[in-house]
Scaffold this active site. Structure first.
Site, PDB file in Angstrom:
ATOM      1  N   GLU A 178       0.831  -1.208   0.000  1.00 48.84           N
ATOM      2  CA  GLU A 178       0.000   0.000   0.000  1.00 48.84           C
ATOM      3  C   GLU A 178       0.867   1.260   0.000  1.00 48.84           C
ATOM      4  O   GLU A 178       0.686   2.151   0.850  1.00 48.84           O
ATOM      5  CB  GLU A 178      -0.938  -0.006   1.211  1.00 48.84           C
ATOM      6  CG  GLU A 178      -1.939  -1.149   1.176  1.00 48.84           C
ATOM      7  CD  GLU A 178      -3.114  -0.964   2.128  1.00 48.84           C
ATOM      8  OE1 GLU A 178      -2.941  -0.292   3.152  1.00 48.84           O
ATOM      9  OE2 GLU A 178      -4.202  -1.480   1.823  1.00 48.84           O
ATOM     10  N   GLU A 247      -6.660  -7.781  -0.783  1.00 53.37           N
ATOM     11  CA  GLU A 247      -7.147  -7.810   0.605  1.00 53.37           C
ATOM     12  C   GLU A 247      -8.628  -7.497   0.617  1.00 53.37           C
ATOM     13  O   GLU A 247      -9.014  -6.336   0.487  1.00 53.37           O
ATOM     14  CB  GLU A 247      -6.430  -6.770   1.480  1.00 53.37           C
ATOM     15  CG  GLU A 247      -5.010  -7.110   1.849  1.00 53.37           C
ATOM     16  CD  GLU A 247      -4.366  -6.060   2.764  1.00 53.37           C
ATOM     17  OE1 GLU A 247      -5.093  -5.386   3.520  1.00 53.37           O
ATOM     18  OE2 GLU A 247      -3.130  -5.916   2.699  1.00 53.37           O
TER      19      GLU A 247
HETATM   20  C1  GAL Z   1      -4.387  -2.798   5.085  1.00 51.06           C
HETATM   21  C2  GAL Z   1      -2.968  -3.314   5.230  1.00 51.06           C
HETATM   22  C3  GAL Z   1      -2.963  -4.599   6.026  1.00 51.06           C
HETATM   23  C4  GAL Z   1      -3.752  -4.422   7.292  1.00 51.06           C
HETATM   24  C5  GAL Z   1      -5.143  -3.940   6.962  1.00 51.06           C
HETATM   25  C6  GAL Z   1      -6.009  -3.694   8.163  1.00 51.06           C
HETATM   26  O1  GAL Z   1      -4.411  -1.502   4.643  1.00 51.06           O
HETATM   27  O2  GAL Z   1      -2.397  -3.544   3.979  1.00 51.06           O
HETATM   28  O3  GAL Z   1      -1.652  -4.972   6.302  1.00 51.06           O
HETATM   29  O4  GAL Z   1      -3.089  -3.514   8.095  1.00 51.06           O
HETATM   30  O5  GAL Z   1      -5.063  -2.736   6.302  1.00 51.06           O
HETATM   31  O6  GAL Z   1      -6.177  -4.852   8.867  1.00 51.06           O
END
Ligand code: GAL
Length: 720
Positions: A178, A247
Site C-alpha cells: 500500500e 485484501e
Molecule cells: C491494510 C494493510 C494490512 C492491514 C489492513 C487492516 O491496509 O495492507 O496490512 O493492516 O489494512 O487490517
C-alpha cells in the site's frame, strides 16, 4: 528400446520447463498455460503455532481456497542485524511446504513493510537506528537494508525450490505494501523509491509475477491491485494486467478500548461476486485465519492480542460458521463457472433500477451469469432467459449454465454454530512484588531532561521508568492549608502509571486514534525528598503512516508541579533517571529458572488488587484437544507467559466504547458498522496454544501493572 526413452525424457523436460510458468494477461493469472480464477486466504504463520498449521491449511483447502497468502515478518526473522531466525513460528519454509503438500499455492508478500497490525509494521526496531535511516523513501541506508532482506528471502525460497517454475507452490510475490498513499504524500522521492523497489524486485528473477497493492502507478511488470471492503470499480493501470483483490477484509482488527468488529458473510460473498462479475480473477480474504498477536508482536497502537478478525477460521482454529461454510459454497459455485469466466468478457445489461445482469458466454461454449440486486432494502424479481429469479436485497445470484441458480450471496445454507468457553481449571497463585525503583539504584541511567522512550528501550521492553526526586521545604503553605499541589505530566503515550513515594497515584492511557495522554492530579508530598517514579508503557509500536518511524513514545513533557510557594515548578529539564524494563524481566521470572530465584508470597499473603505484582502458578494440561484460553476478567493490565513463551498483552480493564447498533448485512459496510460487545472488555480471553503445554507442571506467569484479582483467572476450553 533405448532411444525412445531418451527422447521421452528430453521431451518431458522441455514440456515441464515450458509448463512450469506463471504469467498473466488482462483476464487472469496464468499458471502452466492455464488462466485461473483464484480464491486465496491470508494466514500469517507467526500468528499461530506450527502444530496448528496443517489443520488451518486443511480447513482452507476444504473451504475451497486455491492460494494461501502471507506476509513475511522481517522483525521476527532478523531480531538483531544479521542474526536470522527461521525457527518455530517463524519457520517460513516449513509453512510454505505444508501449503504445498496440501496442494495449494502461495502468494508471498515479502514487503518487507507489511503494516498488518504488527509491531513497527514488520520493521526491526534496530533499523531505525542505522545512521542516516529514513523508512520507505529514496534513502540509501533504507534501500540497502530492504534489498538485503528481500534478497535473503528470495534466495531462501529459491534454495528450497519453492517458486512455481522450480516446482514449488509460490505463484506470486509482493514488494512494498500500500505504498500509493505515502507516495502521494511525499512526492518525488516516493516516486523514485517505488520505481527502485519495482526494479529491484523484478531483478531478483523469481520467475513469478510481483504485485504492488494499492499503488496506482506501479511500474511494469508489477501488477497493481486493490485492497478494501469492495473493489468492483477498481481497474489495473494497464489494459494487459489482471484485476486482483489482494485484501478483501473479512472483518477488522480490535483495539483495546474498542468493540469487536464483525462483517456479515452475506456482504463478503456479495463483495466477491460483484468483483468477479466485473472481470475480477483473484480474491484474497484478509484474514482467512487471523490468529493471535503473541508476545509483543501486536503493533499499531493499542492493538489487542487477539487478531481474530471475524475471519472464516477463528483465532483458535475453529470454523467460524456460517462464514466459512457460506464462502465454501461460493467457491464451489465459482469453480463451476471458472471455464466461462476465464474465456469471455462479461456482457452487462440493466433490467431495472439497482439491477444488473453479467453474462459470460465464451465462443467455445458454456455460459455463466450473475444476476445482481444492489438495492439495500428491497428484494427483486428478475427475468432472465425464460425464468424468473427472486433476489433478496443486496444480493447476487450465480447461474452456472445461465439457467440454474447455484448460489445467492444472501441465501445462507451453511449452519450457524455457537461457541462456548467452559471453565476447566483454576489456579493457586503465588505473588512477588516488583518494587518501584529509585534514582539511586545502580541499574539506572541519569540524564538531564526527558528522553523519548523507544530511543532508550530500543523496544527491549514495553516498560520504561522515569525517576526523579522532588524536594519540599517545610515552609510550603500546602502542608498546612491542605491544598495539595498538582502534578501534570504530558506524555506521547501510550499508558502511564504514576507512583509518588512508592504509592500508585494514578494511571492514564491513550487510544489508537489519540495515543497522547496527560496525567494531572493533586499529589501527596511530604517535607524533604519525594520520590516520583513513573512507569511509561508502550502498547505496540506504530505500523502505518508516513514516516511512522519518527513517532514518539514516552514522557516528553512538560512536567510541572503547581501550587507551591514559588508558584509552578517545572520538572521537565531537571535530572531524570531511567530504568529500562522491570526487575522481573531482568530476572526472567517468566521461566522456571528465573522464577525460582526470588521469594514468592503464598496462601493468604498473595497480593490482591496491588499494582506491580508478578503472579505465578503451575498447572496440568486439561485432557482432550479442544483449544484453550485464559479468562482474564478481574485483572487490570499486563502480560502473560506460559513456560517462558509470551502469550501477549492483556487488558480486560480497558472496556469497549463505541457503537454496537443492530447490524444488517445490506448496504455499504465499514469497520464501524457491525460492532459487538460494547461495555465489555475489548479482550477478555487469551489463546493458550495446546502445543505450548506439557502434560504436567506448566508454569504460568502474569505481570499485573495496576492491580487485579488473580483468583478470577480461569483456564477455559473453547468448543462449538
Ligand atoms: C491494510 C494493510 C494490512 C492491514 C489492513 C487492516 O491496509 O495492507 O496490512 O493492516 O489494512 O487490517
Amino acid at each position: 528400446m533405448k532411444i525412445p526413452v531418451l527422447i521421452l525424457i528430453v521431451f518431458s523436460c522441455v514440456c515441464s520447463s515450458i509448463n512450469a510458468t506463471v504469467s498473466y494477461d488482462d483476464k487472469a493469472i496464468i499458471i502452466n498455460g492455464k488462466r485461473r480464477i483464484l480464491m486465496s486466504g491470508s494466514i500469517h504463520y507467526p500468528r499461530s503455532t506450527p502444530q496448528m498449521w496443517p489443520d488451518l491449511i486443511k480447513k482452507a483447502k476444504d473451504g475451497g481456497l486455491d492460494v494461501i497468502q502471507t506476509y513475511v515478518f522481517w522483525n521476527g526473522h532478523e531480531p538483531s542485524p544479521g542474526k536470522y531466525n527461521f525457527e518455530g513460528r517463524y519457520d517460513l519454509v516449513k509453512f510454505i511446504k505444508l501449503v504445498q503438500q496440501a496442494g495449494l499455492y502461495v502468494h508471498l508478500r515479502i514487503g518487507p513493510y507489511v503494516c498488518a497490525e504488527w509491531n513497527f509494521g514488520g520493521f526491526p526496531v534496530w533499523l531505525k537506528y542505522v545512521p542516516g535511516m529514513s523508512f520507505r523513501t529514496d534513502n540509501e541506508p533504507f534501500k540497502i537494508a530492504m534489498q538485503r532482506f528481500t534478497e535473503k528471502i528470495v534466495n531462501l525460497m529459491k534454495s528450497e525450490k519453492l517458486f512455481e517454475p522450480q516446482g514449488g507452490p509460490i505463484i506470486m510475490s509482493q514488494i512494498e505494501n500500500e505504498y500509493g498513499p505515502v507516495e502521494w504524500d511525499i512526492g518525488a522521492p516516493g516516486k523514485a523509491y517505488s520505481k527502485w523497489a519495482a526494479q529491484m524486485a523484478d531483478g531478483l528473477k523469481t520467475g513469478v509475477p510481483w504485485i504492488m497493492c494499492k499503488q496506482e502507478d506501479a511500474p511494469d511488470p508489477m501488477i497493481d491491485t486493490c485492497n478494501g471492503f469492495y473493489c468492483e470499480k477498481f481497474t489495473p493501470n494497464k489494459p494487459y494486467k489482471p484485476k486482483m483483490f489482494t485484501e478483501l477484509w473479512t472483518g477488522w482488527f480490535t483495539e483495546f478500548g474498542g468493540p469487536i468488529p464483525t462483517r456479515p458473510v452475506q456482504d463478503i460473498a456479495y463483495a466477491v461476486a460483484r468483483f468477479i462479475q466485473n472481470n475480477g480473477s483473484f480474491v484474497n480474504y484478509y484474514m482467512y485465519h487471523g490468529g493471535t498477536n503473541f508476545g509483543r508482536t501486536a503493533g499499531g497502537l493499542f492493538i489487542t492480542t487477539s487478531y481474530d478478525y471475524d475471519a472464516p477460521i477463528d483465532e483458535y482454529g475453529l470454523l467460524n460458521e456460517p462464514k466459512w461454510g457460506h464462502l465454501r459454497d461460493l467457491h464451489t459455485a465459482i469453480k463451476l463457472i471458472e471455464p466461462a469466466l476465464v474465456s469471455a468478457y462479461p456482457t452487462v445489461t440493466y433490467p431495472g433500477k439497482n439491477q444488473e445482469i453479467h453474462v459470460f458466454k465464451p465462443k467455445s461454449g458454456g455460459c455463466a451469469a450473475f444476476l445482481s440486486n444492489y438495492d439495500p432494502h428491497f428484494s427483486a424479481k428478475m427475468t432472465f432467459g425464460n425464468t424468473q429469479y427472486q433476489l433478496p436485497p443486496w444480493s447476487i445470484s450465480i447461474l452456472h449454465d445461465c439457467k440454474t441458480e447455484v448460489y445467492n450471496t444472501a441465501k445462507v445454507k451453511a449452519p450457524t454454530t455457537q461457541k462456548k468457553m467452559t471453565p476447566v481449571g483454576q489456579f493457586k497463585w503465588q505473588s512477588y512484588n516488583e518494587e518501584t525503583p529509585s534514582s539511586e539504584d545502580r541499574d539506572t541511567l541519569a540524564m538531564k531532561g526527558l528522553y523519548e522512550q523507544l530511543n532508550v528501550t530500543r523496544d527491549a521492553s514495553d516498560y520504561l521508568w522515569y525517576l526523579a526526586e522532588v524536594h519540599i521545604s517545610p515552609n510550603e503553605h500546602f502542608l498546612t492549608n491542605g491544598q495539595l499541589p498538582v502534578l501534570t505530566v504530558m506524555s506521547a503515550g501510550h499508558a502511564l502509571h504514576v507512583f509518588i513515594n512508592n504509592q500508585l497515584a494514578g494511571t492514564v492511557w491513550g487510544s489508537l486514534k489519540n495515543p497522547k495522554l496527560t496525567f494531572s492530579q493533586s499529589v501527596k508530598l511530604r517535607v524533604g525528598v519525594n520520590k516520583i517514579s513513573m512507569l511509561s508503557v508502550s502498547v505496540g509500536l506504530a505500523n502505518v503512516g508516513t514516516h511512522f518511524e519518527t513517532y514518539n513514545v514516552g514522557i516528553l513533557g512538560p512536567i510541572t508541579l503547581k501550587g507551591l510557594n514559588e508558584g509552578t515548578r517545572d520538572l521537565t529539564k531537571q535530572q531524570w533517571s531511567y530504568k529500562v524494563g522491570l526487575k522481573g524481566e531482568t530476572l526472567s521470572l517468566d521461566t522456571l529458572d528465573g522464577s525460582s530465584s526470588v521469594e514468592w508470597l503464598q496462601g493468604s499473603l498473595v497480593a490482591q488488587k496491588q499494582p506491580l505484582t508478578w503472579y505465578k502458578t503451575t498447572f496440568n494440561a486439561p485432557e482432550g484437544n479442544d483449544p484453550l484460553a485464559l479468562d482474564m476478567n478481574g485483572m487490570g493490565k499486563g502480560q502473560i507467559w506460559i513456560n517462558g513463551e509470551g502469550l501477549g498483552r492483556y487488558w480486560p480493564a480497558n472496556i469497549a466504547h463505541g457503537n454496537c447498533d443492530k447490524c444488517s448485512y445490506t448496504g455499504i459496510y465499514n469497520e464501524n458498522k457491525c460492532n459487538r460487545y460494547c461495555g465489555d472488555p475489548s479482550q477478555r480471553w487469551y489463546h493458550v496454544p495446546r502445543s505450548w503445554l506439557r502434560p504436567t507442571g506448566n508454569l504460568l506467569v502474569v505481570f499485573e501493572e495496576w492491580g487485579g484479582n488473580p483468583d478470577w483467572i480461569t483456564l477455559v476450553k473453547r468448543t462449538t
